[in-house]
Design an enzyme around this catalytic site. Sequence first.
Site, PDB file in Angstrom:
ATOM      1  CG  ASN A 263      -6.472   1.295  11.328  1.00  0.00           C
ATOM      2  OD1 ASN A 263      -5.100   1.547  11.550  1.00  0.00           O
ATOM      3  ND2 ASN A 263      -7.086   0.482  12.420  1.00  0.00           N
ATOM      4  CB  THR A 264      -9.311   5.791  12.683  1.00  0.00           C
ATOM      5  OG1 THR A 264      -7.990   5.912  12.315  1.00  0.00           O
ATOM      6  CG2 THR A 264      -9.700   6.570  13.787  1.00  0.00           C
TER       7      THR A 264
ATOM      8  N   GLY B 128      -8.471   9.486   9.130  1.00  0.00           N
ATOM      9  CA  GLY B 128      -8.705   9.179  10.712  1.00  0.00           C
ATOM     10  C   GLY B 128      -9.984  10.406  11.061  1.00  0.00           C
TER      11      GLY B 128
ATOM     12  CE  LYS C 180      -3.281   2.682   2.419  1.00  0.00           C
ATOM     13  NZ  LYS C 180      -3.774   3.259   3.579  1.00  0.00           N
TER      14      LYS C 180
ATOM     15  CB  ALA D 289      -8.290   7.927   4.395  1.00  0.00           C
ATOM     16  N   GLY D 290     -11.052   8.102   6.078  1.00  0.00           N
ATOM     17  CA  GLY D 290     -12.187   9.123   6.242  1.00  0.00           C
ATOM     18  C   GLY D 290     -13.410   8.430   6.818  1.00  0.00           C
TER      19      GLY D 290
END
Length: 344
Positions: A295-296, A247, A186, A273-274
């Site tokens: 992830n977050t 995040g 990645k 992301a986001g």
Amino acid sequence: MPEADGSRTKRAMVQLVVNGESRRLDENTTVAELLDAMGAHSQRVAVELNLQILDKGSFGDTILKDGDRLEIIGFVGGGGGRSVRFMKEDFLNIGGVQLASRLIVGTGKYKDFEQTRLAIEASGAEMVTVAVRRVNIIDRDKENLLDYVDPKKYKILPNTAGCYSAEEAVRTARLARAAGITNLVKLEVIGDQKTLFPDTAGLVEAAKILVKEGFIVLPYTNDDPIVAKRLEDVGCACVMPLAAPIGSGLGIRNPYNLQIIRQTVRIPVIVDAGVGTASDAAVAMEMGCDGVLMNTGIAGANDPIAMAEAMKLAVRAGRLAYKAGRIPKKLYANASSPVEGLIE
């Protein structure tokens, strides 16, 4: 010859730098012996000696010399499950890697590796991202992420998170591959520390180099269709445009650009992301995106394991809705019950 000192014998020593730390070793120590002393699994690390990546087969024969500089890297948390029959027949193919789950998850920000393991299992993900970081040379008893995330069970996706130049990202990717886990990467080349938006020029440059070296490149990019097309042209296996800053949990901020990217490239589009909650993931999939990486959104939830399952269901539901085909939007009502035969 060693010098006698009473009843003891002084051994000649060499001074070198290991992962940025000064270290003294006995003369004629090999790389393999150093790894053993550190408690590092030689099959799970990569070793760079004086900016040259070593072949694992040479660890036992390479003697460390005074002034040598080593980087020893492994994988840390960075950034299964049964599918319904429809999803089993609807594989996501990224550069020849076939996945039944269209959810890719990160391994960072959890309270411990056990929670990481449980969340990944609940998510049903088959591919997980891991950060490439220096191996701990102080505490040999420190746990290893790969003791909890089995490379035989999951597709490990090393990422170049924290790299701010093409050169740094390429070097990190090479070290990750040298660790012997995978040739997937990645690719992240960050352009700004505050927003963590990508440096797209550096990203395309690094992608071009890595593709030529045989990597399967999954690039984190912005939501620019032109950049997405350039990444496809240099041979990337997919494009991974952000939905919002990393995040942030803001969800999809620019759905129209994502739609244009889908129409511009022929490789998979993975929203990266986001994503903050399950509805964000469902919307991305309903738009026709090929997958979601997060992830977050999971690790930062009050109950990460429950959120992981919610994300799994949202991705599946969104994909099924996209494949089923939604009804057209209309301004006025359209009765679902027949009007014929009404009692007058």
